[in-house]
Design an enzyme around this catalytic site. Structure first.
Site, PDB file in Angstrom:
ATOM      1  CE  LYS A  73      -3.979  -2.191   2.107  1.00 57.80           C
ATOM      2  NZ  LYS A  73      -4.907  -2.342   3.261  1.00 57.80           N
ATOM      3  N   GLY A 137       0.509   1.366   5.625  1.00 57.83           N
ATOM      4  CA  GLY A 137      -0.558   2.014   4.944  1.00 57.83           C
ATOM      5  C   GLY A 137      -1.838   2.163   5.473  1.00 57.83           C
TER       6      GLY A 137
END
Length: 275
Positions: A73, A137
């Site tokens: 991410k 993330g």
């Protein structure tokens, strides 16, 4: 059974590992429910291959986009030519839309999906005192969404102290009124909401990401992990009589927004068909 033909739009989900992903089941059910000629398929992509894979598939004209999961991410952000929505704040993406010229536009839905999932289960984050384990993330997205939702305080812990410090600094700069501080891997009686946003718990022999021995008897314990559905942390919380909040609620409250971002579901349909 999803119908595949020459007009099918494809969505990929990239992760390492990928066997735990619930996205194929939920997205393909969404496409079938709305009569959308699209399919989501999983791809197991190691971190060192992420760039090559994204560069390679960017030329596929019927690729609507990519859902990004652990551990990509943050790394996937650099491949986005443009950022939309919370990705501008969080420095991470969980979705990349393929534009007609082959460029990627990135966005992040983990935070809003998590908050909406909490509210769907009767847990209003406003005024809550929160412990967040994990500043990657997903954890970063959740942290930003929680301060926007009006939490009172947020203690952040990550084994990577630099990641925790970056998130603490970013949230303090927002000046939302929430008290942001460094936490540890131990719940305290003051915490109303305890969240695991790490990957610790994907395997049943993983250690507990948070020690619950001093947790508030009324605390809600949430885990972002989708598989297993009941992680060791949630099992420990349940054994202590605490309220548990499994990871599926985040995804269930993100998929329609992601499908809309990928231009597979109209904005009207997203508003009129809440989960």
């Amino acid at each position: 059974m999803t119908r595949i033909d020459g007009e099918t739009q494809v969505v990929a989900i990239l992760g390492d590992p990928i066997a735990q992903a619930k996205s194929p089941e939920l997205f393909n059910a969404l496409f079938a429910r709305h009569g959308i000629n699209a399919v989501l398929v999983p791809f197991h992509v190691a971190p060192e291959w992420l760039g090559s894979v994204l560069d390679g598939i960017s030329g596929i004209r019927n690729l609507a986009g990519v859902v990004v999961t652990v551990p990509h991410k943050v790394a996937a952000l650099v491949f986005a030519a443009r950022l939309a929505g919370p990705a501008l704040q969080t420095g991470a993406v969980n979705c990349l839309r393929r534009e007609m010229n082959g460029e990627w536009t990135g966005s992040m839905f983990d935070g809003t999906g998590f908050v909406q999932g909490l509210r769907s289960q009767g847990c209003e984050p406003y005024g809550k005192r929160v412990l967040l384990a994990g500043a990657g993330g997903a954890g970063t997205a959740v942290g930003h969404a929680l301060v926007e939702a009006g939490i009172a305080s947020l203690d952040i812990f990550d084994m990577n102290t630099a990641s925790a410090a970056r998130l603490i600094d970013a949230l303090r700069l927002r000046r939302t009124g929430a008290v942001i501080g460094e936490g540890c891997a131990n719940a305290r009686a003051l915490h109303d909401l305890i969240i695991n946003a790490t990957s610790c718990g994907m395997r049943m022999d993983d250690p507990l990401p948070v020690d619950l021995s001093a947790a508030n008897n009324h605390a809600v314990v949430a885990d972002l992990i989708m598989k297993p559905a009941e992680t060791r942390l949630l099992g420990e919380a349940k054994a202590r009589g605490l309220i548990t909040h499994p990871g599926r609620h985040l995804l269930e409250h993100s998929i329609e927004a992601i499908a809309g971002f990928l231009n597979l579901l109209s904005a009207l349909e997203v508003r009129e068909n809440p989960l």
